[in-house]
Scaffold this motif. Structure first.
Motif, PDB file in Angstrom:
ATOM      1  N   UNK A   1     -50.091  10.776  23.475  1.00  0.00           N
ATOM      2  CA  UNK A   1     -49.422   9.501  23.241  1.00  0.00           C
ATOM      3  C   UNK A   1     -49.956   8.818  21.989  1.00  0.00           C
ATOM      4  N   UNK A   2     -51.279   8.854  21.809  1.00  0.00           N
ATOM      5  CA  UNK A   2     -51.868   8.256  20.604  1.00  0.00           C
ATOM      6  C   UNK A   2     -51.374   8.978  19.353  1.00  0.00           C
ATOM      7  N   UNK A   3     -51.125  10.288  19.473  1.00  0.00           N
ATOM      8  CA  UNK A   3     -50.597  11.032  18.336  1.00  0.00           C
ATOM      9  C   UNK A   3     -49.226  10.544  17.910  1.00  0.00           C
ATOM     10  N   UNK A   4     -48.409  10.149  18.868  1.00  0.00           N
ATOM     11  CA  UNK A   4     -47.079   9.611  18.538  1.00  0.00           C
ATOM     12  C   UNK A   4     -47.221   8.299  17.779  1.00  0.00           C
ATOM     13  N   UNK A   5     -48.092   7.411  18.244  1.00  0.00           N
ATOM     14  CA  UNK A   5     -48.269   6.129  17.560  1.00  0.00           C
ATOM     15  C   UNK A   5     -48.862   6.328  16.160  1.00  0.00           C
ATOM     16  N   UNK A   6     -49.790   7.278  16.029  1.00  0.00           N
ATOM     17  CA  UNK A   6     -50.328   7.579  14.710  1.00  0.00           C
ATOM     18  C   UNK A   6     -49.231   8.115  13.794  1.00  0.00           C
ATOM     19  N   UNK A   7     -48.334   8.934  14.336  1.00  0.00           N
ATOM     20  CA  UNK A   7     -47.233   9.476  13.543  1.00  0.00           C
ATOM     21  C   UNK A   7     -46.295   8.373  13.065  1.00  0.00           C
ATOM     22  N   UNK A   8     -46.096   7.360  13.907  1.00  0.00           N
ATOM     23  CA  UNK A   8     -45.255   6.237  13.485  1.00  0.00           C
ATOM     24  C   UNK A   8     -45.820   5.574  12.233  1.00  0.00           C
ATOM     25  N   UNK A   9     -47.131   5.342  12.230  1.00  0.00           N
ATOM     26  CA  UNK A   9     -47.757   4.722  11.053  1.00  0.00           C
ATOM     27  C   UNK A   9     -47.701   5.662   9.852  1.00  0.00           C
ATOM     28  N   UNK A  10     -47.971   6.950  10.086  1.00  0.00           N
ATOM     29  CA  UNK A  10     -47.988   7.918   8.991  1.00  0.00           C
ATOM     30  C   UNK A  10     -46.609   8.079   8.367  1.00  0.00           C
ATOM     31  N   UNK A  11     -45.574   8.246   9.192  1.00  0.00           N
ATOM     32  CA  UNK A  11     -44.221   8.433   8.674  1.00  0.00           C
ATOM     33  C   UNK A  11     -43.695   7.149   8.040  1.00  0.00           C
ATOM     34  N   UNK A  12     -44.075   6.001   8.620  1.00  0.00           N
ATOM     35  CA  UNK A  12     -43.669   4.728   8.015  1.00  0.00           C
ATOM     36  C   UNK A  12     -44.302   4.525   6.650  1.00  0.00           C
ATOM     37  N   UNK A  13     -45.562   4.947   6.506  1.00  0.00           N
ATOM     38  CA  UNK A  13     -46.249   4.807   5.219  1.00  0.00           C
ATOM     39  C   UNK A  13     -45.575   5.643   4.140  1.00  0.00           C
TER      40      UNK A  13
END
Length: 422
Positions: A231-243
């Motif tokens: 689950x934390x990986x999904x939230x990290x991906x949101x920040x990474x892809x948004x950046x």
């Protein structure tokens, strides 16, 4: 439980507020960086709370006082051992972890000072997780609230004493948090002893010396840990892809995710109630109580999610404006407000079903459902990569829906197999 959950972000909020009034911007940056690094082991070991709740609730439902005592002893021993072990492992990793934040040398030095002190409170933070989980399972929700209030009130009072009063700066903020966590842990242990005076039975120390006696708790905690990491990986991906889309986009998404966290902390209170009530029903072998708990909690969850959706739908612009005055960030956030408005109604069912599976100590099914949902998230993120931030939010909403669908399907399959009440 809703009030208890809403107190969780207070420690970081108070630390940031006090640091924000110090004379140097590096002080606020150091506390922000330090809090982010400290959160890594704390959030990753959140299974200590969830894993304890189900076993305690089932022991309470079965009216097995010895099992209730033994679950508490196991949870506290595991939390203490992990707190010391992980704290020691974190010390040599701190320079590398802080370096990943790309902060200035001055900020890095102050963040290291903050973290070296803050890690002294890690065993207490994990003890508080186990105590909170046990109190929830034992249906002592008010005690959980008082435990968190003691932790936060001590932190607030000592922050004001150490920083503005004594002028200790960033180390004072860290010491206030550490003292608050240890005061909370000692208070929780005292309250746990008081609760146990009303029960007969004794801790089965002889059985606890045997490895097989620990296996059920360790297996559940392992599966919840893997589920949390995914689950934390999904939230990290949101920040990474948004950046990758742009600075304004990643900033706007951070503001909108604050709305998600507000929703999650509120609605998770109902999920925590489901953990206790469903675990109690399973321990008592009462299928009617299990069904009743799910129906009533489901109704309140729907009402609560609609309330949050109406709030974001009517006051979403105000919610964004309170967090930033940057025009480009506001514009990017406004475009995605419809997704935030839909998120509570879509996401609430995964919170509710998480509560059911935690209360039933069915962590393996939770893990499997999360892994399937993460794979779906990865596939959909690749397919919608040309849609920009709109595609990213579509993917996240679909991920939350898939979480609920997976858990719902697994729950129905267990019901057909008559496996909820063994």
């Amino acid at each position: 439980m809703i009030l208890s959950n809403l107190t969780v972000p207070l420690v970081s909020l108070v630390d940031s507020t006090v640091a924000g009034h110090l004379p140097h911007t590096q002080d606020l940056g150091a506390v922000t960086v330090g809090s982010a690094v400290y959160a890594l082991p704390v959030w990753s070991l959140g299974f200590l709370r969830m894993g304890t709740t189900g076993f305690a609730a089932q022991a309470k439902g079965a009216d097995d006082a010895s099992a209730l005592r033994t679950v508490q002893a196991q949870a506290l021993l595991l939390a203490a051992m992990l707190g010391v072990l992980v704290g020691l492992l974190m010390v040599p990793l701190l320079p590398w972890l802080v370096a990943q934040m790309h902060s200035t040398p001055l900020m890095t030095g102050r963040a290291m000072d903050y973290l070296h002190l803050r890690l002294l409170g890690l065993p207490a933070a994990l003890l508080n997780y186990s105590l909170a989980g046990w109190f929830i399972g034992a249906q002592r929700a008010r005690t959980t609230l008082s435990l968190l209030l003691v932790t936060n009130l001590v932190n607030i009072a000592l922050n004001l004493l150490f920083v503005p009063g004594f002028g200790w700066g960033v180390p004072g903020i860290a010491l206030a948090s550490v003292t608050g966590e240890w005061c909370g842990a000692l208070y929780g242990i005292w309250q746990a002893r008081r609760v146990l005076r009303g029960f007969d039975g004794h801790v089965d120390w002889q059985a606890m010396r045997e490895w097989r006696h620990w296996l059920p708790l360790l297996r559940v905690n392992r599966d919840i840990f893997l589920r949390t990491i995914a689950l934390e990986g999904v939230f990290f991906s949101l920040s990474l892809l948004g950046a990758r889309i742009g600075d304004a986009t990643v900033a706007a998404n951070a503001l909108l995710l604050n709305g998600l966290m507000l929703t999650a902390f509120g609605l998770d209170g109902l999920a925590n109630a489901v953990e206790a009530l469903c675990g109690h029903a399973i321990g008592a072998r009462d299928p009617h109580a299990l069904r009743r708990a799910l129906v009533v909690a489901g109704g309140w969850s729907l009402i609560g999610s609609i309330g949050f959706a109406l709030f974001f739908g009517s006051a979403g612009h105000l919610f964004v404006n309170l967090q930033t005055n940057l025009p480009d960030v506001r514009d990017a956030a406004y475009q995605c407000l419809p997704w935030l408005t839909a998120l509570p109604v879509v996401g609430v069912w995964s919170y509710l079903l998480d509560g059911l599976f935690i209360g039933a100590t069915r962590a393996r099914e939770m893990r499997d459902g999360m892994l399937v949902s993460v794979l779906f998230f990865i596939l959909l993120a690749w397919l919608t990569r040309s849609l920009g931030n709109e595609g990213l939010w579509l993917t996240f909403i679909a991920f939350m829906a898939m979480r609920a669908l997976c858990l719902g399907w697994l729950g129905l399959r267990l019901r057909r197999q008559r496996a909820w009440i063994a």
